[in-house]
Design an enzyme around this catalytic site. Structure first.
Site, short mmCIF file in Angstrom:
data_model
loop_
_atom_site.label_atom_id
_atom_site.label_comp_id
_atom_site.label_asym_id
_atom_site.label_seq_id
_atom_site.Cartn_x
_atom_site.Cartn_y
_atom_site.Cartn_z
N HIS A 1 0.86 -1.18 0.00
CA HIS A 1 0.00 0.00 0.00
C HIS A 1 0.90 1.24 0.00
O HIS A 1 2.03 1.19 0.49
CB HIS A 1 -0.86 -0.06 1.27
CG HIS A 1 -1.90 0.98 1.41
ND1 HIS A 1 -1.63 2.24 1.90
CD2 HIS A 1 -3.23 0.96 1.16
CE1 HIS A 1 -2.76 2.94 1.94
NE2 HIS A 1 -3.74 2.19 1.49
N GLN B 1 -4.56 -4.86 7.03
CA GLN B 1 -5.58 -5.75 6.47
C GLN B 1 -5.65 -7.09 7.20
O GLN B 1 -6.66 -7.79 7.14
CB GLN B 1 -5.31 -5.99 4.98
CG GLN B 1 -5.47 -4.76 4.11
CD GLN B 1 -6.91 -4.23 4.09
OE1 GLN B 1 -7.85 -4.98 4.24
NE2 GLN B 1 -7.05 -2.93 3.89
N LYS C 1 -10.34 -0.89 11.01
CA LYS C 1 -10.45 -2.08 10.15
C LYS C 1 -10.70 -3.34 10.97
O LYS C 1 -10.73 -4.44 10.43
CB LYS C 1 -9.19 -2.22 9.30
CG LYS C 1 -9.00 -1.12 8.25
CD LYS C 1 -7.73 -1.35 7.44
CE LYS C 1 -7.38 -0.15 6.58
NZ LYS C 1 -8.27 0.01 5.42
N CYS D 1 -4.91 2.50 -3.67
CA CYS D 1 -3.66 3.04 -3.08
C CYS D 1 -2.49 2.09 -3.27
O CYS D 1 -1.62 1.96 -2.38
CB CYS D 1 -3.85 3.40 -1.60
SG CYS D 1 -5.07 4.70 -1.33
#
Length: 405
Positions: A120, A201, A224, A362
């Site tokens: 990212h 993530q 997240k 991104c």
């Protein structure tokens, strides 16, 4: 597994209509939905307990401070660390910038900073800027034609380049690939590298353990992982963490101040100037309680069964091309349809109440490597179900029919 399926009822945002249709939320890679317990905790703080931390001797401040620091301990316990190794930041991006800035004095001419092609932007640009400040070299482990890091090749590259810093994602933001970070970190450490893992993530889906991964730094964001926005966690092995200089300065992180000189407290206080995001920390405490109440193996089995169902449905549609590792994945499907633009699908799917993400996610360098201008990304969480996937697939087929004319 039936108990996991019932957890969907704890997420009020999922029970609504958008664009005249039941909401199908398939964008958890951007941010997760929040259970009612997290929302209640934030409301309770502002309604009943609002107070600053580490500043007052009155009851509300003492209560807020106690709960704030207990959440730090809770995070540490969740990831197999010590509370002194947990720094509150504003997000994973802030955490990586803090580390990259702090390592400036550690890097010199021609040192190697090694990252991967999956990263990212937040795990590229801070290292790129560090390399520019120090005349170091930023090197990249490539992906194959499917967008996968081949572990054996990556280990050979690490051995060849002997990096001073090695940074990689635990799971890809765009493709969902899970990297074998334990092996990669171990190899980098053979050559004395400082290692950082971006777990933004991965945290919700993999529940990382710092003792097992043995990385020097690990970063993630609360939002997240069922928690509020505006809060991140920087884990650092205490010796490496405390060796970093102060990143920002202000109140609460100081030891002594005079007009001639200031001395700073040890980590983690050294990195937490000013009033922190107290309500977010307490909300994240509720999120961790929620996650701790779920049997992790069952949750993973449920998420993987949904993912396999999703991939099977997508593979049955002519013209769909999936990218990334379909076997070793946190539950993210990234795909294109023929040469049609991903943006058109995002707009059309929204009209059916389906929330997905489209674009470069991104990760522009990864898109360039795969010769793409973007993909359609579906990112699952345990609060999704097969009905969500069926509604998405039906909407996708109708979108394709509209586009094909």
């Amino acid at each position: 597994m039936s108990d996991i399926a019932q957890l969907r009822n704890d997420f009020p945002a999922l029970d609504q209509m958008t664009e005249g249709n039941p909401l199908v939320y398939l964008d958890s890679g951007a941010t997760s939905q929040k259970p009612q317990s997290v929302i209640d905790e934030i409301n309770r703080f502002y309604a009943k307990n609002n107070s600053n931390v580490h500043r007052g001797l009155h009851t509300l401040s003492e209560q807020a401070t106690s709960r704030y620091e207990k959440t730090r301990e809770k995070v540490a316990q969740f990831i197999g660390a010590n509370a002194t190794e947990i720094v509150w930041t504003s997000g994973a991006t802030h955490s990586i910038n803090l580390v990259a800035s702090g390592l400036t004095q550690y890097i010199s001419d021609n040192d190697i900073i090694l990252i991967t092609a999956l990263e990212h932007h937040a795990n590229i640009v801070p290292w790129q800027q560090l390399a520019m400040r120090t005349n170091a070299k930023l090197q990249v482990i490539p992906v194959n034609e499917h967008g996968i890091i081949e572990t054996k090749q990556a280990i050979n590259i690490i051995a060849q380049l002997k990096p001073k810093i090695f940074a990689c994602s635990h799971a890809s933001n765009t493709l969902g690939n899970i990297q074998d970070v334990k092996k990669l970190v171990a190899k980098a450490k053979e050559f004395g590298a400082i290692t950082l893992v971006d777990g933004a993530q991965a945290f919700l889906h993999l529940r990382p353990n710092m003792k097992e991964l043995d990385c020097d730094f690990y970063v993630f964001s609360a939002h997240k992982a069922l928690g509020p926005t505006g809060l991140g966690v920087l884990y650092g092995k205490y010796k490496q963490l405390n060796a970093l200089p102060a990143y920002q300065t202000g109140g609460e992180m100081i030891e002594q101040v005079s007009f001639e000189k200031t001395t700073f407290r040890d980590a983690p206080a050294k990195f937490e100037p000013g009033t922190p995001n107290i309500s977010a920390v307490l909300g994240f405490s509720a999120a961790l309680d929620y996650l701790n109440d779920i049997e992790f193996t069952s949750l993973q089995r449920f998420e993987q069964s949904l993912y396999r169902y999703l991939v099977k449905q997508l593979c049955a549609i002519d013209g769909i091309k999936l990218y990334g590792d379909l076997e070793n994945n946190i539950g993210t499907a990234s795909f294109t349809y023929k040469s049609e633009h991903h943006y058109d699908f995002a707009m059309l799917l929204n009209s059916y109440g389906v929330a997905i993400r489209s674009g470069h996610h991104c990760t522009q360098p990864l898109m360039q490597t795969l010769n793409l201008n973007g993909t359609i990304r579906v990112s699952l969480a345990f609060y999704n179900n097969k009905t969500d996937i069926d509604r998405f697939i039906n909407a996708l087929n109708e979108c394709i029919a509209l586009i094909e004319g």
